[in-house]
Design a protein around this motif. Sequence first.
Motif, PDB file in Angstrom:
ATOM      1  N   UNK A 108       0.849  -1.195   0.000  1.00  0.00           N
ATOM      2  CA  UNK A 108       0.000   0.000   0.000  1.00  0.00           C
ATOM      3  C   UNK A 108       0.886   1.248   0.000  1.00  0.00           C
ATOM      4  N   UNK A 109       1.936   1.227   0.825  1.00  0.00           N
ATOM      5  CA  UNK A 109       2.844   2.376   0.877  1.00  0.00           C
ATOM      6  C   UNK A 109       3.489   2.601  -0.493  1.00  0.00           C
ATOM      7  N   UNK A 110       3.804   1.510  -1.183  1.00  0.00           N
ATOM      8  CA  UNK A 110       4.428   1.660  -2.498  1.00  0.00           C
ATOM      9  C   UNK A 110       3.440   2.240  -3.510  1.00  0.00           C
ATOM     10  N   UNK A 111       2.199   1.749  -3.464  1.00  0.00           N
ATOM     11  CA  UNK A 111       1.184   2.299  -4.370  1.00  0.00           C
ATOM     12  C   UNK A 111       1.048   3.804  -4.114  1.00  0.00           C
ATOM     13  N   UNK A 112       1.079   4.186  -2.856  1.00  0.00           N
ATOM     14  CA  UNK A 112       1.027   5.619  -2.508  1.00  0.00           C
ATOM     15  C   UNK A 112       2.223   6.375  -3.079  1.00  0.00           C
ATOM     16  N   UNK A 113       3.380   5.734  -3.042  1.00  0.00           N
ATOM     17  CA  UNK A 113       4.610   6.406  -3.480  1.00  0.00           C
ATOM     18  C   UNK A 113       4.647   6.587  -4.998  1.00  0.00           C
ATOM     19  N   UNK A 114       3.831   5.820  -5.721  1.00  0.00           N
ATOM     20  CA  UNK A 114       3.850   5.921  -7.180  1.00  0.00           C
ATOM     21  C   UNK A 114       3.445   7.315  -7.643  1.00  0.00           C
ATOM     22  N   UNK A 115       2.512   7.937  -6.922  1.00  0.00           N
ATOM     23  CA  UNK A 115       2.065   9.270  -7.311  1.00  0.00           C
ATOM     24  C   UNK A 115       3.244  10.244  -7.297  1.00  0.00           C
ATOM     25  N   UNK A 116       4.029  10.177  -6.216  1.00  0.00           N
ATOM     26  CA  UNK A 116       5.166  11.079  -6.087  1.00  0.00           C
ATOM     27  C   UNK A 116       6.154  10.863  -7.223  1.00  0.00           C
TER      28      UNK A 116
END
Length: 114
Positions: free
Chosen positions: A102-110
């Motif tokens: 989940x944290x990685x999916x969040x980081x994709x935006x950045x």
Amino acid sequence: MLRIALAFALTLGAFGCKRSAAATSSEGADLFANACARCHGADGSGGLPLFEGGPSPRDLRDPAFQRSHGDPQIRMTIVNGKGSGMPPFGATFTDAQLDALVAHVRALEAEKTK
Ligand code: HEC
């Protein structure tokens, strides 16, 4: 069968060369690369439908997607799958691995706006 291939891929990932951890967890990045990237693209940009007439994986980097989906929802999608295109991973991942994903999916935006 998929489960076995996946477990194998994850094991390989665990022993494979790890890139040095950026701001985000490298575990999440490794899991994503092994389990998700073949459909979602390494950068989460999505891709073509998996079968004719099937749903396309959306662009996970899209800020509108990021805003409209909470962490629990992303977690549920990984565990339960979605529609005809996204397979349920069930008990494949531990709680900690789900958090990392989940944290990685969040980081994709950045990553997109870098
Ligand atoms: C076999 C191909 C495939 C794999 C592997 C896959 N996905 Fe998906 N995923 C899809 C497709 C296709 C959709 C779009 C489904 C739809 O909208 O009906 C999707 C949708 C999603 C969504 C958006 C859900 C929503 O509410 O719109 C997220 C988040 C997601 N996937 C994360 C992941 C993660 C994280 C992994 C790895 C653990 C993963 N996916 C592995 C094909 C895949």
